[in-house]
Design a protein around this motif. Structure first.
Motif, PDB file in Angstrom:
ATOM      1  N   ASP A   1       6.018   1.885  -3.390  1.00  0.00           N
ATOM      2  CA  ASP A   1       5.641   1.345  -2.340  1.00  0.00           C
ATOM      3  C   ASP A   1       5.907   1.779  -0.876  1.00  0.00           C
ATOM      4  O   ASP A   1       5.019   2.006  -0.050  1.00  0.00           O
ATOM      5  CB  ASP A   1       6.061  -0.194  -2.272  1.00  0.00           C
ATOM      6  N   SER A   2       7.119   2.594  -1.051  1.00  0.00           N
ATOM      7  CA  SER A   2       7.486   3.260   0.273  1.00  0.00           C
ATOM      8  C   SER A   2       6.484   4.348   0.418  1.00  0.00           C
ATOM      9  O   SER A   2       6.170   4.512   1.707  1.00  0.00           O
ATOM     10  CB  SER A   2       9.012   3.945   0.022  1.00  0.00           C
TER      11      SER A   2
ATOM     12  N   LEU B   1      -0.592  -5.016   2.301  1.00  0.00           N
ATOM     13  CA  LEU B   1      -0.329  -3.862   1.242  1.00  0.00           C
ATOM     14  C   LEU B   1      -0.928  -4.408  -0.062  1.00  0.00           C
ATOM     15  O   LEU B   1      -1.667  -3.871  -0.851  1.00  0.00           O
ATOM     16  CB  LEU B   1       0.899  -3.216   1.284  1.00  0.00           C
ATOM     17  N   ARG B   2      -0.338  -5.471  -0.607  1.00  0.00           N
ATOM     18  CA  ARG B   2      -0.677  -6.107  -1.753  1.00  0.00           C
ATOM     19  C   ARG B   2      -2.201  -6.560  -1.984  1.00  0.00           C
ATOM     20  O   ARG B   2      -2.872  -6.227  -2.990  1.00  0.00           O
ATOM     21  CB  ARG B   2       0.375  -7.178  -2.014  1.00  0.00           C
ATOM     22  N   LEU B   3      -2.655  -7.035  -0.870  1.00  0.00           N
ATOM     23  CA  LEU B   3      -4.042  -7.383  -1.003  1.00  0.00           C
ATOM     24  C   LEU B   3      -4.834  -6.169  -0.701  1.00  0.00           C
ATOM     25  O   LEU B   3      -6.026  -6.211  -1.622  1.00  0.00           O
ATOM     26  CB  LEU B   3      -4.492  -8.185   0.420  1.00  0.00           C
ATOM     27  N   HIS B   4      -4.575  -5.100  -0.073  1.00  0.00           N
ATOM     28  CA  HIS B   4      -5.361  -3.967  -0.224  1.00  0.00           C
ATOM     29  C   HIS B   4      -5.455  -3.184  -1.617  1.00  0.00           C
ATOM     30  O   HIS B   4      -6.370  -2.814  -2.173  1.00  0.00           O
ATOM     31  CB  HIS B   4      -4.739  -2.845   0.623  1.00  0.00           C
ATOM     32  N   ARG B   5      -4.064  -3.233  -2.265  1.00  0.00           N
ATOM     33  CA  ARG B   5      -4.070  -2.728  -3.671  1.00  0.00           C
ATOM     34  C   ARG B   5      -4.998  -3.501  -4.604  1.00  0.00           C
ATOM     35  O   ARG B   5      -5.680  -2.982  -5.286  1.00  0.00           O
ATOM     36  CB  ARG B   5      -2.496  -2.733  -3.868  1.00  0.00           C
TER      37      ARG B   5
ATOM     38  N   LEU C   1      -6.104   0.813   0.663  1.00  0.00           N
ATOM     39  CA  LEU C   1      -4.990   1.786   0.098  1.00  0.00           C
ATOM     40  C   LEU C   1      -4.661   1.082  -1.435  1.00  0.00           C
ATOM     41  O   LEU C   1      -4.343  -0.038  -1.247  1.00  0.00           O
ATOM     42  CB  LEU C   1      -4.000   2.059   0.990  1.00  0.00           C
ATOM     43  N   THR C   2      -4.212   2.068  -2.301  1.00  0.00           N
ATOM     44  CA  THR C   2      -3.431   1.376  -3.721  1.00  0.00           C
ATOM     45  C   THR C   2      -2.731   2.529  -4.259  1.00  0.00           C
ATOM     46  O   THR C   2      -2.869   3.864  -3.593  1.00  0.00           O
ATOM     47  CB  THR C   2      -4.372   1.105  -4.613  1.00  0.00           C
TER      48      THR C   2
END
Length: 602
Positions: free
Chosen positions: A403-404, A355-359, A422-423
């Motif tokens: 984040d949730s 998720l962090r990389l996507h963001r 996603l972000t």
């Protein structure tokens, strides 16, 4: 005669009470000196006191049997105290039994001199001794002793000084009472020893059973631990853990995520399709189970939470419709949950990293970034940015865009088959999707996930270039804003379906107008350019003349039939119906913008 007393067949014992003397029998003189035997005495010649002594001796025999037949020490002491008077002018003042190194008074003791007598017998320390009672000239505290030691005391007084025979009878009662107490104490100790032995045997049997149970329990625990350790070492994931748990318990085993969605099932009777969870009830269930220690039964399931460090990552459950689960089942479930926790923690950590990389990538795309770098990073994430993409903006007013919620949106998008990056922003989540979203699928999925339908989704027009993503992000926001301020504020709105609303909002400039015109008139403009025709001009004149055929034909200097032919060609080329109110409105606005803002032909 007074001067020549006959020697008594009794002699004094050291305790002052008369007793028989072994050497007291009168010796016969030698035969040479033997005198003639006196004539036999008749009953009339006996002293009456001899009959009294004989009667008391008979009573003593009866008492002796009663003493030895008495059921306990208290009854023995009571019988002795009751029969003291039968031995002479005696009265039993008090009786004491030794219990737990203390002299306990008999309930038959009088209260008048109880304290004084109690102190006196304790002062004697097991010895016999005199006692003083007002009005009674003679009194003794007589120890009731056996081989084991002192059993108690009898305190006896007399209204006159007792004779030798009366002392003998009293001493006999004391000895018989002491002997009976010895026997009673021995019997009681035997009973106590037997009871203690029985208790110890029962305790030993119970301990043996417990030991067998503990050994079996430890063996089962070792087997469970070894199996779960093998599962963890095999990196088989959730499927391996549910298989092992099903193998140990014989019950269907399953893993759900914290939202109630099935992740793994091993065993029979799997529901197909698996029921959609109710978010509100799921949260209530999780909170109820979290308040309990250990597995909890809810309907036909025995379940436990997987929550390392207090964070709920999932639910591990056994389907036990017949309520067959025992302590071994609970143990296996707890060990399986402990083995599942690292697995779910690892998956959670991976999801957070992804998720962090996507963001980071989407944030750069929305702000504008180098294409080569963006392509390389997207390929590392397994996403193809070379395809046409749509920007999707998701806003749920009752959910903070943290984040949730971002994970919830990502999960819902994946659930409806959307491949996306996603972000999140301060009040909404942004998706970069590689295909046009379904008109309702994502919205319905998020409504189920969040438990509320009060959300809005805006979708941009298709984007063919990474450099256009920032502009299309604005389109998606525009579509979301239009939907939020419309009569039906919740649902999905596509930018390319906004029509006139695309150019009525604030912040829209020349490029937006050009895009609008190209969408509605682009095919006609291209046709005119290729065939040196005037289809757009014809359409503009038609609208300027209010749809009047004669006026339009006259203004264009063409025949009426030629106008009809051109209008039909306009319908065929553009695919728009001039009879449709919305198409007619958008075409009319587009022709005005084409003529006034964009300058018409060329």
């Amino acid at each position: 005669m007074a001067g020549s007393r006959t020697r008594s067949p009794y002699h004094r014992c050291p305790d002052g009470v008369g007793s028989l003397s072994r050497g007291s029998a009168r010796r016969h003189p030698p035969a040479a000196r033997r005198q003639p035997r006196p004539p036999a005495r008749t009953p009339a010649d006996h002293d009456p006191r001899d009959f009294v002594v004989l009667s008391r001796a008979l009573d003593l025999m009866v008492l002796s049997r009663a003493l030895f037949d008495a059921p306990d020490e208290d009854e023995i002491l009571r019988l002795a105290m009751d029969h003291i008077a039968a031995a002479g002018p005696y009265r039993a003042e008090a009786g004491y039994l030794k219990k737990d190194d203390d002299l306990v008074p008999s309930p038959r003791n009088g209260q008048t001199h109880a304290l004084a007598m109690g102190r006196r017998v304790r002062e004697l320390a097991g010895q016999d001794g005199p006692v003083t009672v007002p009005g009674r000239p003679w009194g003794r505290a007589l120890g009731l002793r056996g081989l084991e030691g002192l059993h108690g005391y009898l305190v006896v007084t007399s209204r006159s000084r007792p004779s030798e025979a009366e002392r003998f009878l009293l001493a006999t009662i004391v000895r018989h009472t002491a002997a009976a107490l010895s026997v009673a104490f021995a019997h009681r100790h035997q009973r106590e020893d037997a009871l203690e032995l029985h208790r110890l045997r029962d305790e030993r049997t119970s301990l043996q059973r417990q030991l067998i149970s503990v050994v079996a329990e430890l063996g089962y625990q070792r087997a469970v631990h070894a199996l779960m350790a093998d599962v963890a070492a095999s990196s088989g994931g959730e499927e391996a853990i549910t298989r092992a748990l099903h193998r140990l318990t014989g019950l269907p085993a399953l893993v759900e995520d914290r939202f109630g969605r099935l992740r793994s099932w091993t065993g029979p009777s799997r529901p197909d399709p698996y029921p959609e969870p109710d978010p509100v009830r799921q949260d209530e269930m999780l909170h109820a189970v979290a308040r309990q220690a250990g597995p909890v039964r809810i309907k036909d399931r025995l379940l436990t939470l997987v929550r390392p460090h207090g964070e709920i990552l999932g639910v591990l459950a056994l389907v036990d419709a017949r309520d067959e689960a025992d302590e071994h089942t609970v143990l296996a479930l707890e060990h399986a949950a402990a083995s599942l926790a690292p697995e779910l923690t690892h998956l959670r950590d991976l999801a957070e990293v992804e998720l962090r990389l996507h963001r980071e990538l989407v944030d750069d795309l929305l702000a504008g970034t180098d294409e080569a770098s963006a392509y390389a990073r997207s390929e590392a994430l397994g996403h193809d940015l070379h395809r046409s993409h749509y920007i999707v903006v998701v806003q749920w007013p009752n959910r903070t865009a943290d984040d949730s919620f971002a994970q919830t949106v990502g999960r819902a998008a994946a659930g409806v088959g959307m491949r996306s990056l996603l972000t999140r922003r301060s009040d909404h989540v942004v998706l970069v999707a590689d295909d046009r979203p379904h008109a309702r699928a994502l919205y319905e999925a998020l409504a189920r996930e969040t438990g509320t339908r009060s959300g809005t989704i805006g979708v941009s027009a298709p984007c063919g270039s990474l450099t256009d993503i920032p502009h299309h992000y604005q389109e998606a926001q525009r579509a979301l804003e239009v939907r939020r301020h419309s009569r039906e504020r919740y649902g999905t709105m596509f930018f390319d379906e906004l029509g006139l609303y695309r150019i009525l909002g604030p912040g829209n400039g020349y490029r937006e107008l050009e895009t609008f015109v190209h969408e509605w008139l682009g095919q006609l403009i291209d046709y005119d350019s290729r065939h040196h025709a005037a289809m757009v001009e014809t359409l503009a004149r038609y609208f300027d003349c209010g749809g009047n055929y004669d006026e339009t034909a006259e203004s264009l200097a063409i025949h009426r039939s030629t106008l009809r032919y051109r209008l039909q060609r306009i319908r065929d080329i553009s695919g728009n119906d001039l009879a449709n109110v919305e198409d007619r409105l958008n075409l009319q606005v587009a022709t005005r913008v084409w003529k006034i803002v964009l300058g018409g032909p060329g």
